[in-house]
Every structure is written in structure tokens, then in C-alpha cells.
Design an enzyme around this catalytic site. Structure first.
Site, PDB file in Angstrom:
ATOM      1  N   HIS A  78      -8.067  -3.679  -7.676  1.00 33.65           N
ATOM      2  CA  HIS A  78      -7.793  -2.962  -6.423  1.00 33.65           C
ATOM      3  C   HIS A  78      -9.100  -2.799  -5.636  1.00 33.65           C
ATOM      4  CE1 HIS A  78      -4.858  -0.608  -4.155  1.00 33.65           C
ATOM      5  NE2 HIS A  78      -5.782   0.313  -3.931  1.00 33.65           N
ATOM      6  N   TYR A  90     -17.428  13.309 -14.639  1.00 32.62           N
ATOM      7  CA  TYR A  90     -17.250  14.454 -15.543  1.00 32.62           C
ATOM      8  C   TYR A  90     -15.896  14.436 -16.262  1.00 32.62           C
ATOM      9  CZ  TYR A  90     -21.185  16.346 -12.880  1.00 32.62           C
ATOM     10  OH  TYR A  90     -22.402  16.529 -12.273  1.00 32.62           O
ATOM     11  N   ARG A 128       0.808  -1.214   0.000  1.00 32.96           N
ATOM     12  CA  ARG A 128       0.000   0.000   0.000  1.00 32.96           C
ATOM     13  C   ARG A 128       0.843   1.267   0.000  1.00 32.96           C
ATOM     14  NH1 ARG A 128      -4.496   0.665   4.558  1.00 32.96           N
ATOM     15  NH2 ARG A 128      -5.065  -1.347   3.657  1.00 32.96           N
TER      16      ARG A 128
END
Length: 759
Positions: free
Chosen positions: A82, A126, A36
Site C-alpha cells: 500500500h 510505541y 480506496r
């Protein structure tokens, strides 16, 4: 059925809680470190970034192709590779696209991907994205057997363990992360300098760290700025892998035609007026917050030489700083902003990475480059072996095609007449299974391609390539030469002459910091300070008459009224022996009742204010407790830097600080009077000068305690105010009857001495 039943309690294991907890926490810690938070040395990526780029590659989001919605990318990443929150994955993707966060962006974003002011990106429904050429370079060779592929979390897909590209992403783009028990913080650097240092290391494996630092100069941040530490400090940080680097914003009007910075940021306005222009800010500093900090200095009057700050930025940063007057020293204003705002920050260097064995460690520059070179040579060898395998497979087919060309009629006859032509062909012509299968799978239209010269030409070319690749596998010298050639090609694309490769951050050791006091910047104005009996303080402009009638809250009244300047500091003494410091310029105005002094400093609720004194450099105060013990104190020793004040007079239950008197330079004696109306006068030299403590006995008492104490000049005599409304004073010149050694009991004062036993 009874035998098949299993009691679930049989599965319970009795284990000590501490060992069970530590085992599970260790698993969690290792997972956080390796999967991580820490980047891999070989490609400089954390798993989330690697999976993002891999998913975009699978979606064919090449730099020359079209964009796709970020939501599509995020969906693929969290669904296939993931399994984490979509917000965290999208945030990671946004950072890869921000040119002010990454020195060499890996994602080409279309839409609102945030800005340097600290505004967030638009929602992922968007925005759109695709890969940059740098990302393609970082993933080059994924189809050439260069790296291992591992199963995804659910075993349905495969993902690469690392990316094999030659781009030195770890140092080029840097990384930051917090794991369990360790962290990493790597700045970005200039690719050309990384390549130069790597080439130097390849040519001379025993190269000294100092030689590497001659070509590897230090960080090259996306937002530019100036690194102001000395080369020795920077070199020491990179040698150990840990250190702290000072980064400043840049004062400038922009670059000239040659790409160099033109000036020191002073913009002349005519009539002697000028202003400063900030064109770059330190890395990871939000422009909006920096401007808020500067505006707060103006609002709080902490920087009186500063008049205004304006944000005139467009696509380029332009922060205008306006001085109070044209007589302000520009360098002083710059130094002030460096000290008081984030225009100067510290970047904590911590080169903590996962090496090729997935082991975390802090590496110095040389060791880091060595490990990266080893990994790139390993990738080169794997690519070479993969290519050799491909060549061997193709050569096998070419040999079969040549045999088929030479015996084409017989081959056709076998295919037409035999029910199982494959074994017949293999026996008659000595073909392998793959060769026979390839010939049988050929279409009729492909027969025209079976031209002996072309086949032999391709075979010879492959044999020549095979010899070269075998020589490469066997020769470390050739491997180094090949790597150097590829590094030089990389440097050409990211060299100083390119827009992306040009160094942005200047490495320039700053001149020694100018010593100046922030107090010296306060505009000097006269004020009248008023402190009420209940502890409300204010400052009226100008030196008003000390008997002016000020308004107070009901039940409150004046306690201290004195003249001062805004540049003065005020000493506040409490009966518990603590002293506090207030700036006269920071006191509230006198239009209202002021503010409680307890909101400005941390005063014990049970303590009472005993004195308010204007600080005088090198001045002294006489301090005395109600027990008759006291000492002299230097005012310089009484200043407190914090809200908690400074403990000066040691007190205990029943003992309080009672007297705080300023000692005039010409005074040579001390007069002390007790509650028992006994007076003693002794030499000031008998009173020790202490920074803290109880002091010595000034006067001895059988009953009661100290009433008042004062210093005086013996030749001038003792002066006190007469009773009544006349305001007349009386002077006693002959003081010999009361002049004794310190600590005496004393005798009754002269006739007419005030009945309240105070001077």
C-alpha cells in the site's frame, strides 16, 4: 545520427482540454471508488484494511503468538502492498483495534490505541499489535485456493483480492467512506442476527423484507446506546439501503446480574436529592466533547434546570448530570439534553458497496445478503475443487506407493542396477512420472512406512472424501446445507450468550417528544434594561427607578430605560423597518457599559434604533412612517428567530419608520399630528392589521411629514405633559373637532399642545 533524432514536440497530441480533463478525472474517480473508499461486499474491507491484515498474517501475528511493534506492520504495508502515507495506514490500523470504533475488533492492540474521549493513539514506535480470532476467521481458507491472488503495485509480491472467511464483516463491523460522487455509511450489526437473517434467506429465497426484519432488528453499535426510531422507519431504511437512524445515549447505573439494564439512570442521594447517570453515549461521539457541550449549556445559561456535570468514568462511562433542584422533572432534563447536545445523533444509513463484479451500488438488506451468500457458495466450491485436486494428487502417489510395496525387491534391484531407473520402472510397472519420481525420492527410513494396509486405508478414506466432495459440487441443496451448518457454528461462537456477541444497542421506539419551550426554563427575575443612544445595551438586576442615573461612555447617554423580566423578549425596531428580537436573560450585566447591540444582531450600519419594546403575547404595535402611512402589527408576527431580524415596514429612499407605539387593549382611537401642527383623530378600526407592508395613509400632508402618533381611549380624552419643570399634565376631553376620517389633513391642536408636536 540525424535520422535517429526525434523531436519531443512530435509526441504532443492536440486534444480539447475539457475531454482530456474529463477522461483523466474519470480514471481518478473510478480509482477512488474501487481502490480506496468503498468496501467490498464479500469481506467488508477496503484495500488498506485488507492489506494491513494480510501483512500481519504474513508476519505470523496470530492471537496465540506474541505482539510486534506497529511500526513493523506499517512498514511492511507501505513498503510491499500500500504505497501511501504511514500516518493514514497507522490510523486505519488503530481503528481496527478500537473496541469503541469496531463492533468486532480485527486487531488486538497493546499500548495506547486512543480512547473514546477523542485522544489520539501513541506513535507506532510505541504500540504493538497482533490479530484477533475474528480476523483469523475472516482470513480462513486463504491457503485453500478460495480466492484469486493479484500482483502488488510493484509486481514483487502477491496479495489476495478478497478474504474468503465466513465472518459477515460488512454488516458486522460496518464501514464509512467518501469517494468521488458517492459515499458509504454502514453501521455495525449483531452477528447472531445477521446469521439468523441469512439462514432465513437460504431456506426461503423468496422471503419478504418484513420477515427478515423480524430477526434482523437494526444496528448494534460498539458503544451501545438506544435506537429510538420506530420499527417501520428502520425497516424502510434497510429495504432501500438509505435512511436516517436516531441514536441516543443511555441513562443507567449499569447492568444487573441478568445482563439487563436496571433503571432509567436516576441515582437517589437522600433527602429527595437525585442525579442522572449517563452510562453509554452515541456511536462516534467523543465523550470529552459531549461533556463540553453540557458544560456550555450551564455556562451560557441555556439550560437553567441543569446545575452541574461531572465525568466519573473509569474503564466504563459514567457521566453524572446534576439538576438545579430536586423538583426538576427528570424526563424534561433528559429531553433537553437530547435536543441540545450530541446525546442524540442521527446515523445516515447508506449501504453503498462494491459487489462481486467490483461495481458500486446501494443495496437493500435482502439483496446484500443474497450477494453475500452467492459469494460464500462460490468460495465453498473453489475450496472443494482445490481439495479435490489435492486428493487426486495424493491418490496418484498412494497408487504408486502400493505398487512399490508389492514389488519392493524388484524396485530396489532396478534402482541398484540401472543407470536410469526411472524409465525402467515406468515401463515395467506402468507408473506415471510423478509416481516414479516420488518413489525415487523416498528415503530408506521411509520404507518402513510402506505398509500395504495403511496405504490402502488412507486411499479408501480419500476416495470416500472425494465422493462426498463431488456430490457437494453437483448438488446446490448440499451446498446450502453445508453453508447453514457452518453459519450455525459461527452463531454458536458469536451468540447472545457470549460476551462479544451480546447485543449492546437497544432497539426501543421513543415516546413522542414532549412539547416544551426552552424559554420556560429561564429563571424569572426582574431586570431594568438600559439602551444608550449609541446602541449599548445592558440589564441591571431588579426593577430600579427609571430615572436612575446610569454611567455611560463619554459622549453617550440614555435612550430607553424600561422594566422587564428575564423571561421576556425585547423587540428592537430600526428606522429601516426591520425588527430584531433579544432575550432579556442574555443581556450583559450592568456593572460596565454593557455591549453594543450590533454584536448580538446583524444591524445595517446606516440604520438607527427607533424603539425598544417588551414583547407581550397577543399584543399589538402601531407602526407609522415619516410619510404618514402606517398600520397595526401583531407582536407575535414581529418576533425574529435569527440574527438577521425580520423586515416589517417596507421603506424606500426618503421613507423611514418613525413611530412604534404599543396599543393598549382598551384603546379605540388613533391620534396623529404632523410637522405642520395639524391633528387628526380617527377610529382604530380604520387601521389595518398587517404582518408586513407600507400600510395606509393615516394623515395627509402638503408640506412636511408625520411628527407623532398615539392610540387612546376616546372617552378618556387626549393627555399631554405641560411645558416647564412642574410636570403637570393636561387632558382634553372634547375631541369631536378633530375626529375625522382616516387620511384627512386635520386642524390645529387644542391650545397648550406642546410646541414640538409630540404627545
Amino acid at each position: 545520427m540525424a535520422d535517429d533524432f526525434k523531436d519531443p514536440f512530435d509526441a504532443i497530441v492536440d486534444a480539447p482540454f475539457d475531454s482530456a480533463l474529463s477522461e483523466r478525472y474519470l480514471v481518478y474517480a473510478l480509482s477512488t471508488i474501487t481502490a480506496r473508499s468503498l468496501p467490498d461486499l464479500r469481506d467488508g474491507l477496503k484495500p488498506v484494511h485488507r492489506r494491513l491484515l494480510w501483512a500481519m498474517r504474513q508476519l505470523r501475528l496470530d492471537p496465540t503468538g506474541g505482539f510486534k511493534k506497529s511500526a513493523r506492520v506499517v512498514g511492511d504495508v507501505i513498503g510491499k502492498y500500500h504505497p501511501h502515507g504511514d500516518a493514514s495506514v497507522y490510523d486505519a490500523m488503530v481503528r481496527l483495534a478500537q473496541d469503541f470504533a469496531l463492533r468486532y475488533p480485527l486487531v488486538d492492540g497493546q499500548g495506547n490505541f486512543g480512547n473514546i474521549d477523542g485522544d489520539n493513539a501513541a506513535a507506532y514506535r510505541y504500540t504493538e499489535a497482533r490479530l484477533t480470532p475474528t480476523a483469523i476467521r475472516l482470513m480462513a481458507g486463504l491457503d485453500e485456493g478460495t480466492v484469486d491472488f493479484v500482483p502488488t503495485y510493484n509486481g514483487e509480491e502477491q496479495e489476495p483480492e478478497i478474504f474468503p472467511g465466513l465472518f459477515p464483516n460488512l454488516l458486522a463491523n460496518g464501514a464509512s467512506g467518501i469517494a468521488v460522487g458517492m459515499a458509504t455509511n454502514i453501521p455495525s450489526h449483531n452477528v447472531a442476527e445477521i446469521v439468523d437473517a441469512t439462514l432465513m434467506l437460504i431456506d426461503n429465497p423468496g422471503v419478504e423484507h418484513a420477515q427478515l426484519m423480524e430477526v434482523f432488528h437494526g444496528p448494534d453499535f460498539p458503544t451501545g446506546g438506544v435506537v429510538v426510531d420506530s420499527p417501520a422507519v428502520i425497516s424502510a431504511a434497510y429495504e432501500t439501503g438509505r435512511g436516517s437512524i436516531r441514536v441516543r445515549g443511555r441513562f443507567s447505573n449499569g447492568r444487573g446480574e441478568d445482563g439487563a439494564w436496571e433503571d432509567t439512570g436516576i441515582e437517589r442521594l437522600g433527602s429527595g436529592q437525585w442525579q442522572l447517570v449517563i452510562s453509554e453515549i452515541p456511536y462516534m461521539v467523543q465523550k470529552g466533547k459531549l461533556i463540553e457541550q453540557i458544560a456550555a449549556l450551564i455556562a451560557d445559561k441555556k439550560l437553567p434546570i441543569l446545575e452541574d456535570v461531572r465525568d466519573e468514568s473509569d474503564e466504563h462511562i459514567r457521566i453524572v448530570v446534576v439538576p438545579k433542584s430536586r423538583n426538576v422533572d427528570p424526563e424534561l432534563l433528559k429531553e433537553s439534553l437530547y435536543r441540545l447536545t450530541d446525546l442524540e445523533t442521527r446515523f445516515g444509513l447508506n449501504l453503498n458497496v462494491l459487489d462481486a463484479h467490483r461495481t458500486p451500488g446501494v443495496l437493500g438488506l435482502k439483496l446484500l445478503l443474497q450477494e453475500w451468500v452467492i459469494s460464500q457458495i462460490d468460495i465453498m466450491l473453489r475450496r472443494t475443487q482445490h481439495r479435490l485436486d489435492k486428493i487426486a494428487a495424493r491418490l496418484e502417489l498412494l497408487e504408486g506407493y502400493i505398487i512399490a510395496y508389492l514389488n519392493l525387491d524388484r524396485i530396489i534391484e532396478i534402482i541398484r542396477t540401472e543407470d536410469e531407473p526411472k524409465p525402467v520402472m515406468m515401463d515395467e510397472f506402468g507408473l506415471t512420472d510423478r509416481q516414479a519420481e516420488a518413489i525415487l525420492n523416498m528415503r530408506l527410513r521411509s520404507l518402513r512406512k510402506l505398509e500395504e494396509m495403511e496405504l490402502r486405508k488412507e486411499r479408501d478414506a480419500l476416495l470416500s472424501e472425494q465422493d462426498d466432495l463431488n456430490a457437494l459440487l453437483e448438488s446446490p441443496a448440499r451446498q446450502r446445507t453445508r453453508l447453514k451448518r457452518e453459519l450455525n457454528a459461527l452463531r454458536k461462537d458469536y451468540g447472545p450468550h457470549t460476551a462479544l456477541g451480546r447485543r449492546r444497542t437497544t432497539i426501543a421506539e421513543a415516546a413522542p417528544a414532549r412539547e416544551f419551550s426552552m424559554d420556560a426554563m429561564i429563571e424569572k427575575e426582574p431586570v431594568t434594561v438600559v439602551l444608550s443612544a449609541r446602541g449599548w445595551i445592558r440589564a441591571a438586576k431588579g426593577h430600579l427607578a427609571l430615572d436612575t442615573e446610569f454611567k455611560f461612555k463619554e459622549g453617550d447617554g440614555p435612550a430607553w430605560v424600561l422594566h422587564a423580566q428575564t423571561t421576556d423578549k425585547l423587540l428592537v425596531a430600526l428606522d429601516n423597518g426591520r425588527f430584531y428580537t433579544l432575550g432579556a436573560d442574555k443581556l450583559p450585566g450592568a456593572r460596565g457599559f454593557g455591549e453594543p447591540i450590533r454584536t448580538m444582531v446583524d444591524i445595517d450600519p446606516d440604520a438607527h434604533i427607533m424603539a425598544l419594546v417588551v414583547y407581550r403575547p397577543k399584543g399589538q404595535l402601531l407602526l407609522a412612517a415619516n410619510t404618514g402611512r402606517g398600520f397595526a402589527a401583531e407582536m407575535d408576527e414581529l418576533l425574529a428567530e435569527t440574527r438577521k431580524g425580520r423586515g416589517v415596514v417596507s421603506t424606500k429612499p426618503g421613507v423611514t419608520l418613525k413611530i412604534v407605539r404599543e396599543i393598549a387593549p382598551e384603546h379605540d382611537h388613533v391620534a396623529v399630528v404632523g410637522d405642520n401642527r395639524k391633528l387628526v383623530i380617527f377610529a382604530l378600526s380604520e387601521v389595518p392589521i398587517l404582518a408586513k407592508g407600507q400600510g395606509v395613509t393615516l394623515q395627509r400632508y402638503r408640506d412636511g411629514g408625520l411628527s407623532d402618533a398615539i392610540t387612546l381611549k376616546l372617552d378618556d380624552g387626549l393627555t399631554w405633559t405641560m411645558g416647564g419643570e412642574t410636570g403637570r399634565t393636561r387632558v382634553e376631553k372634547d375631541l369631536l373637532p378633530w375626529k375625522v376620517a382616516r387620511g384627512a389633513a386635520g386642524r390645529l391642536p387644542p391650545v397648550g399642545f406642546p410646541r414640538d408636536n409630540t404627545f
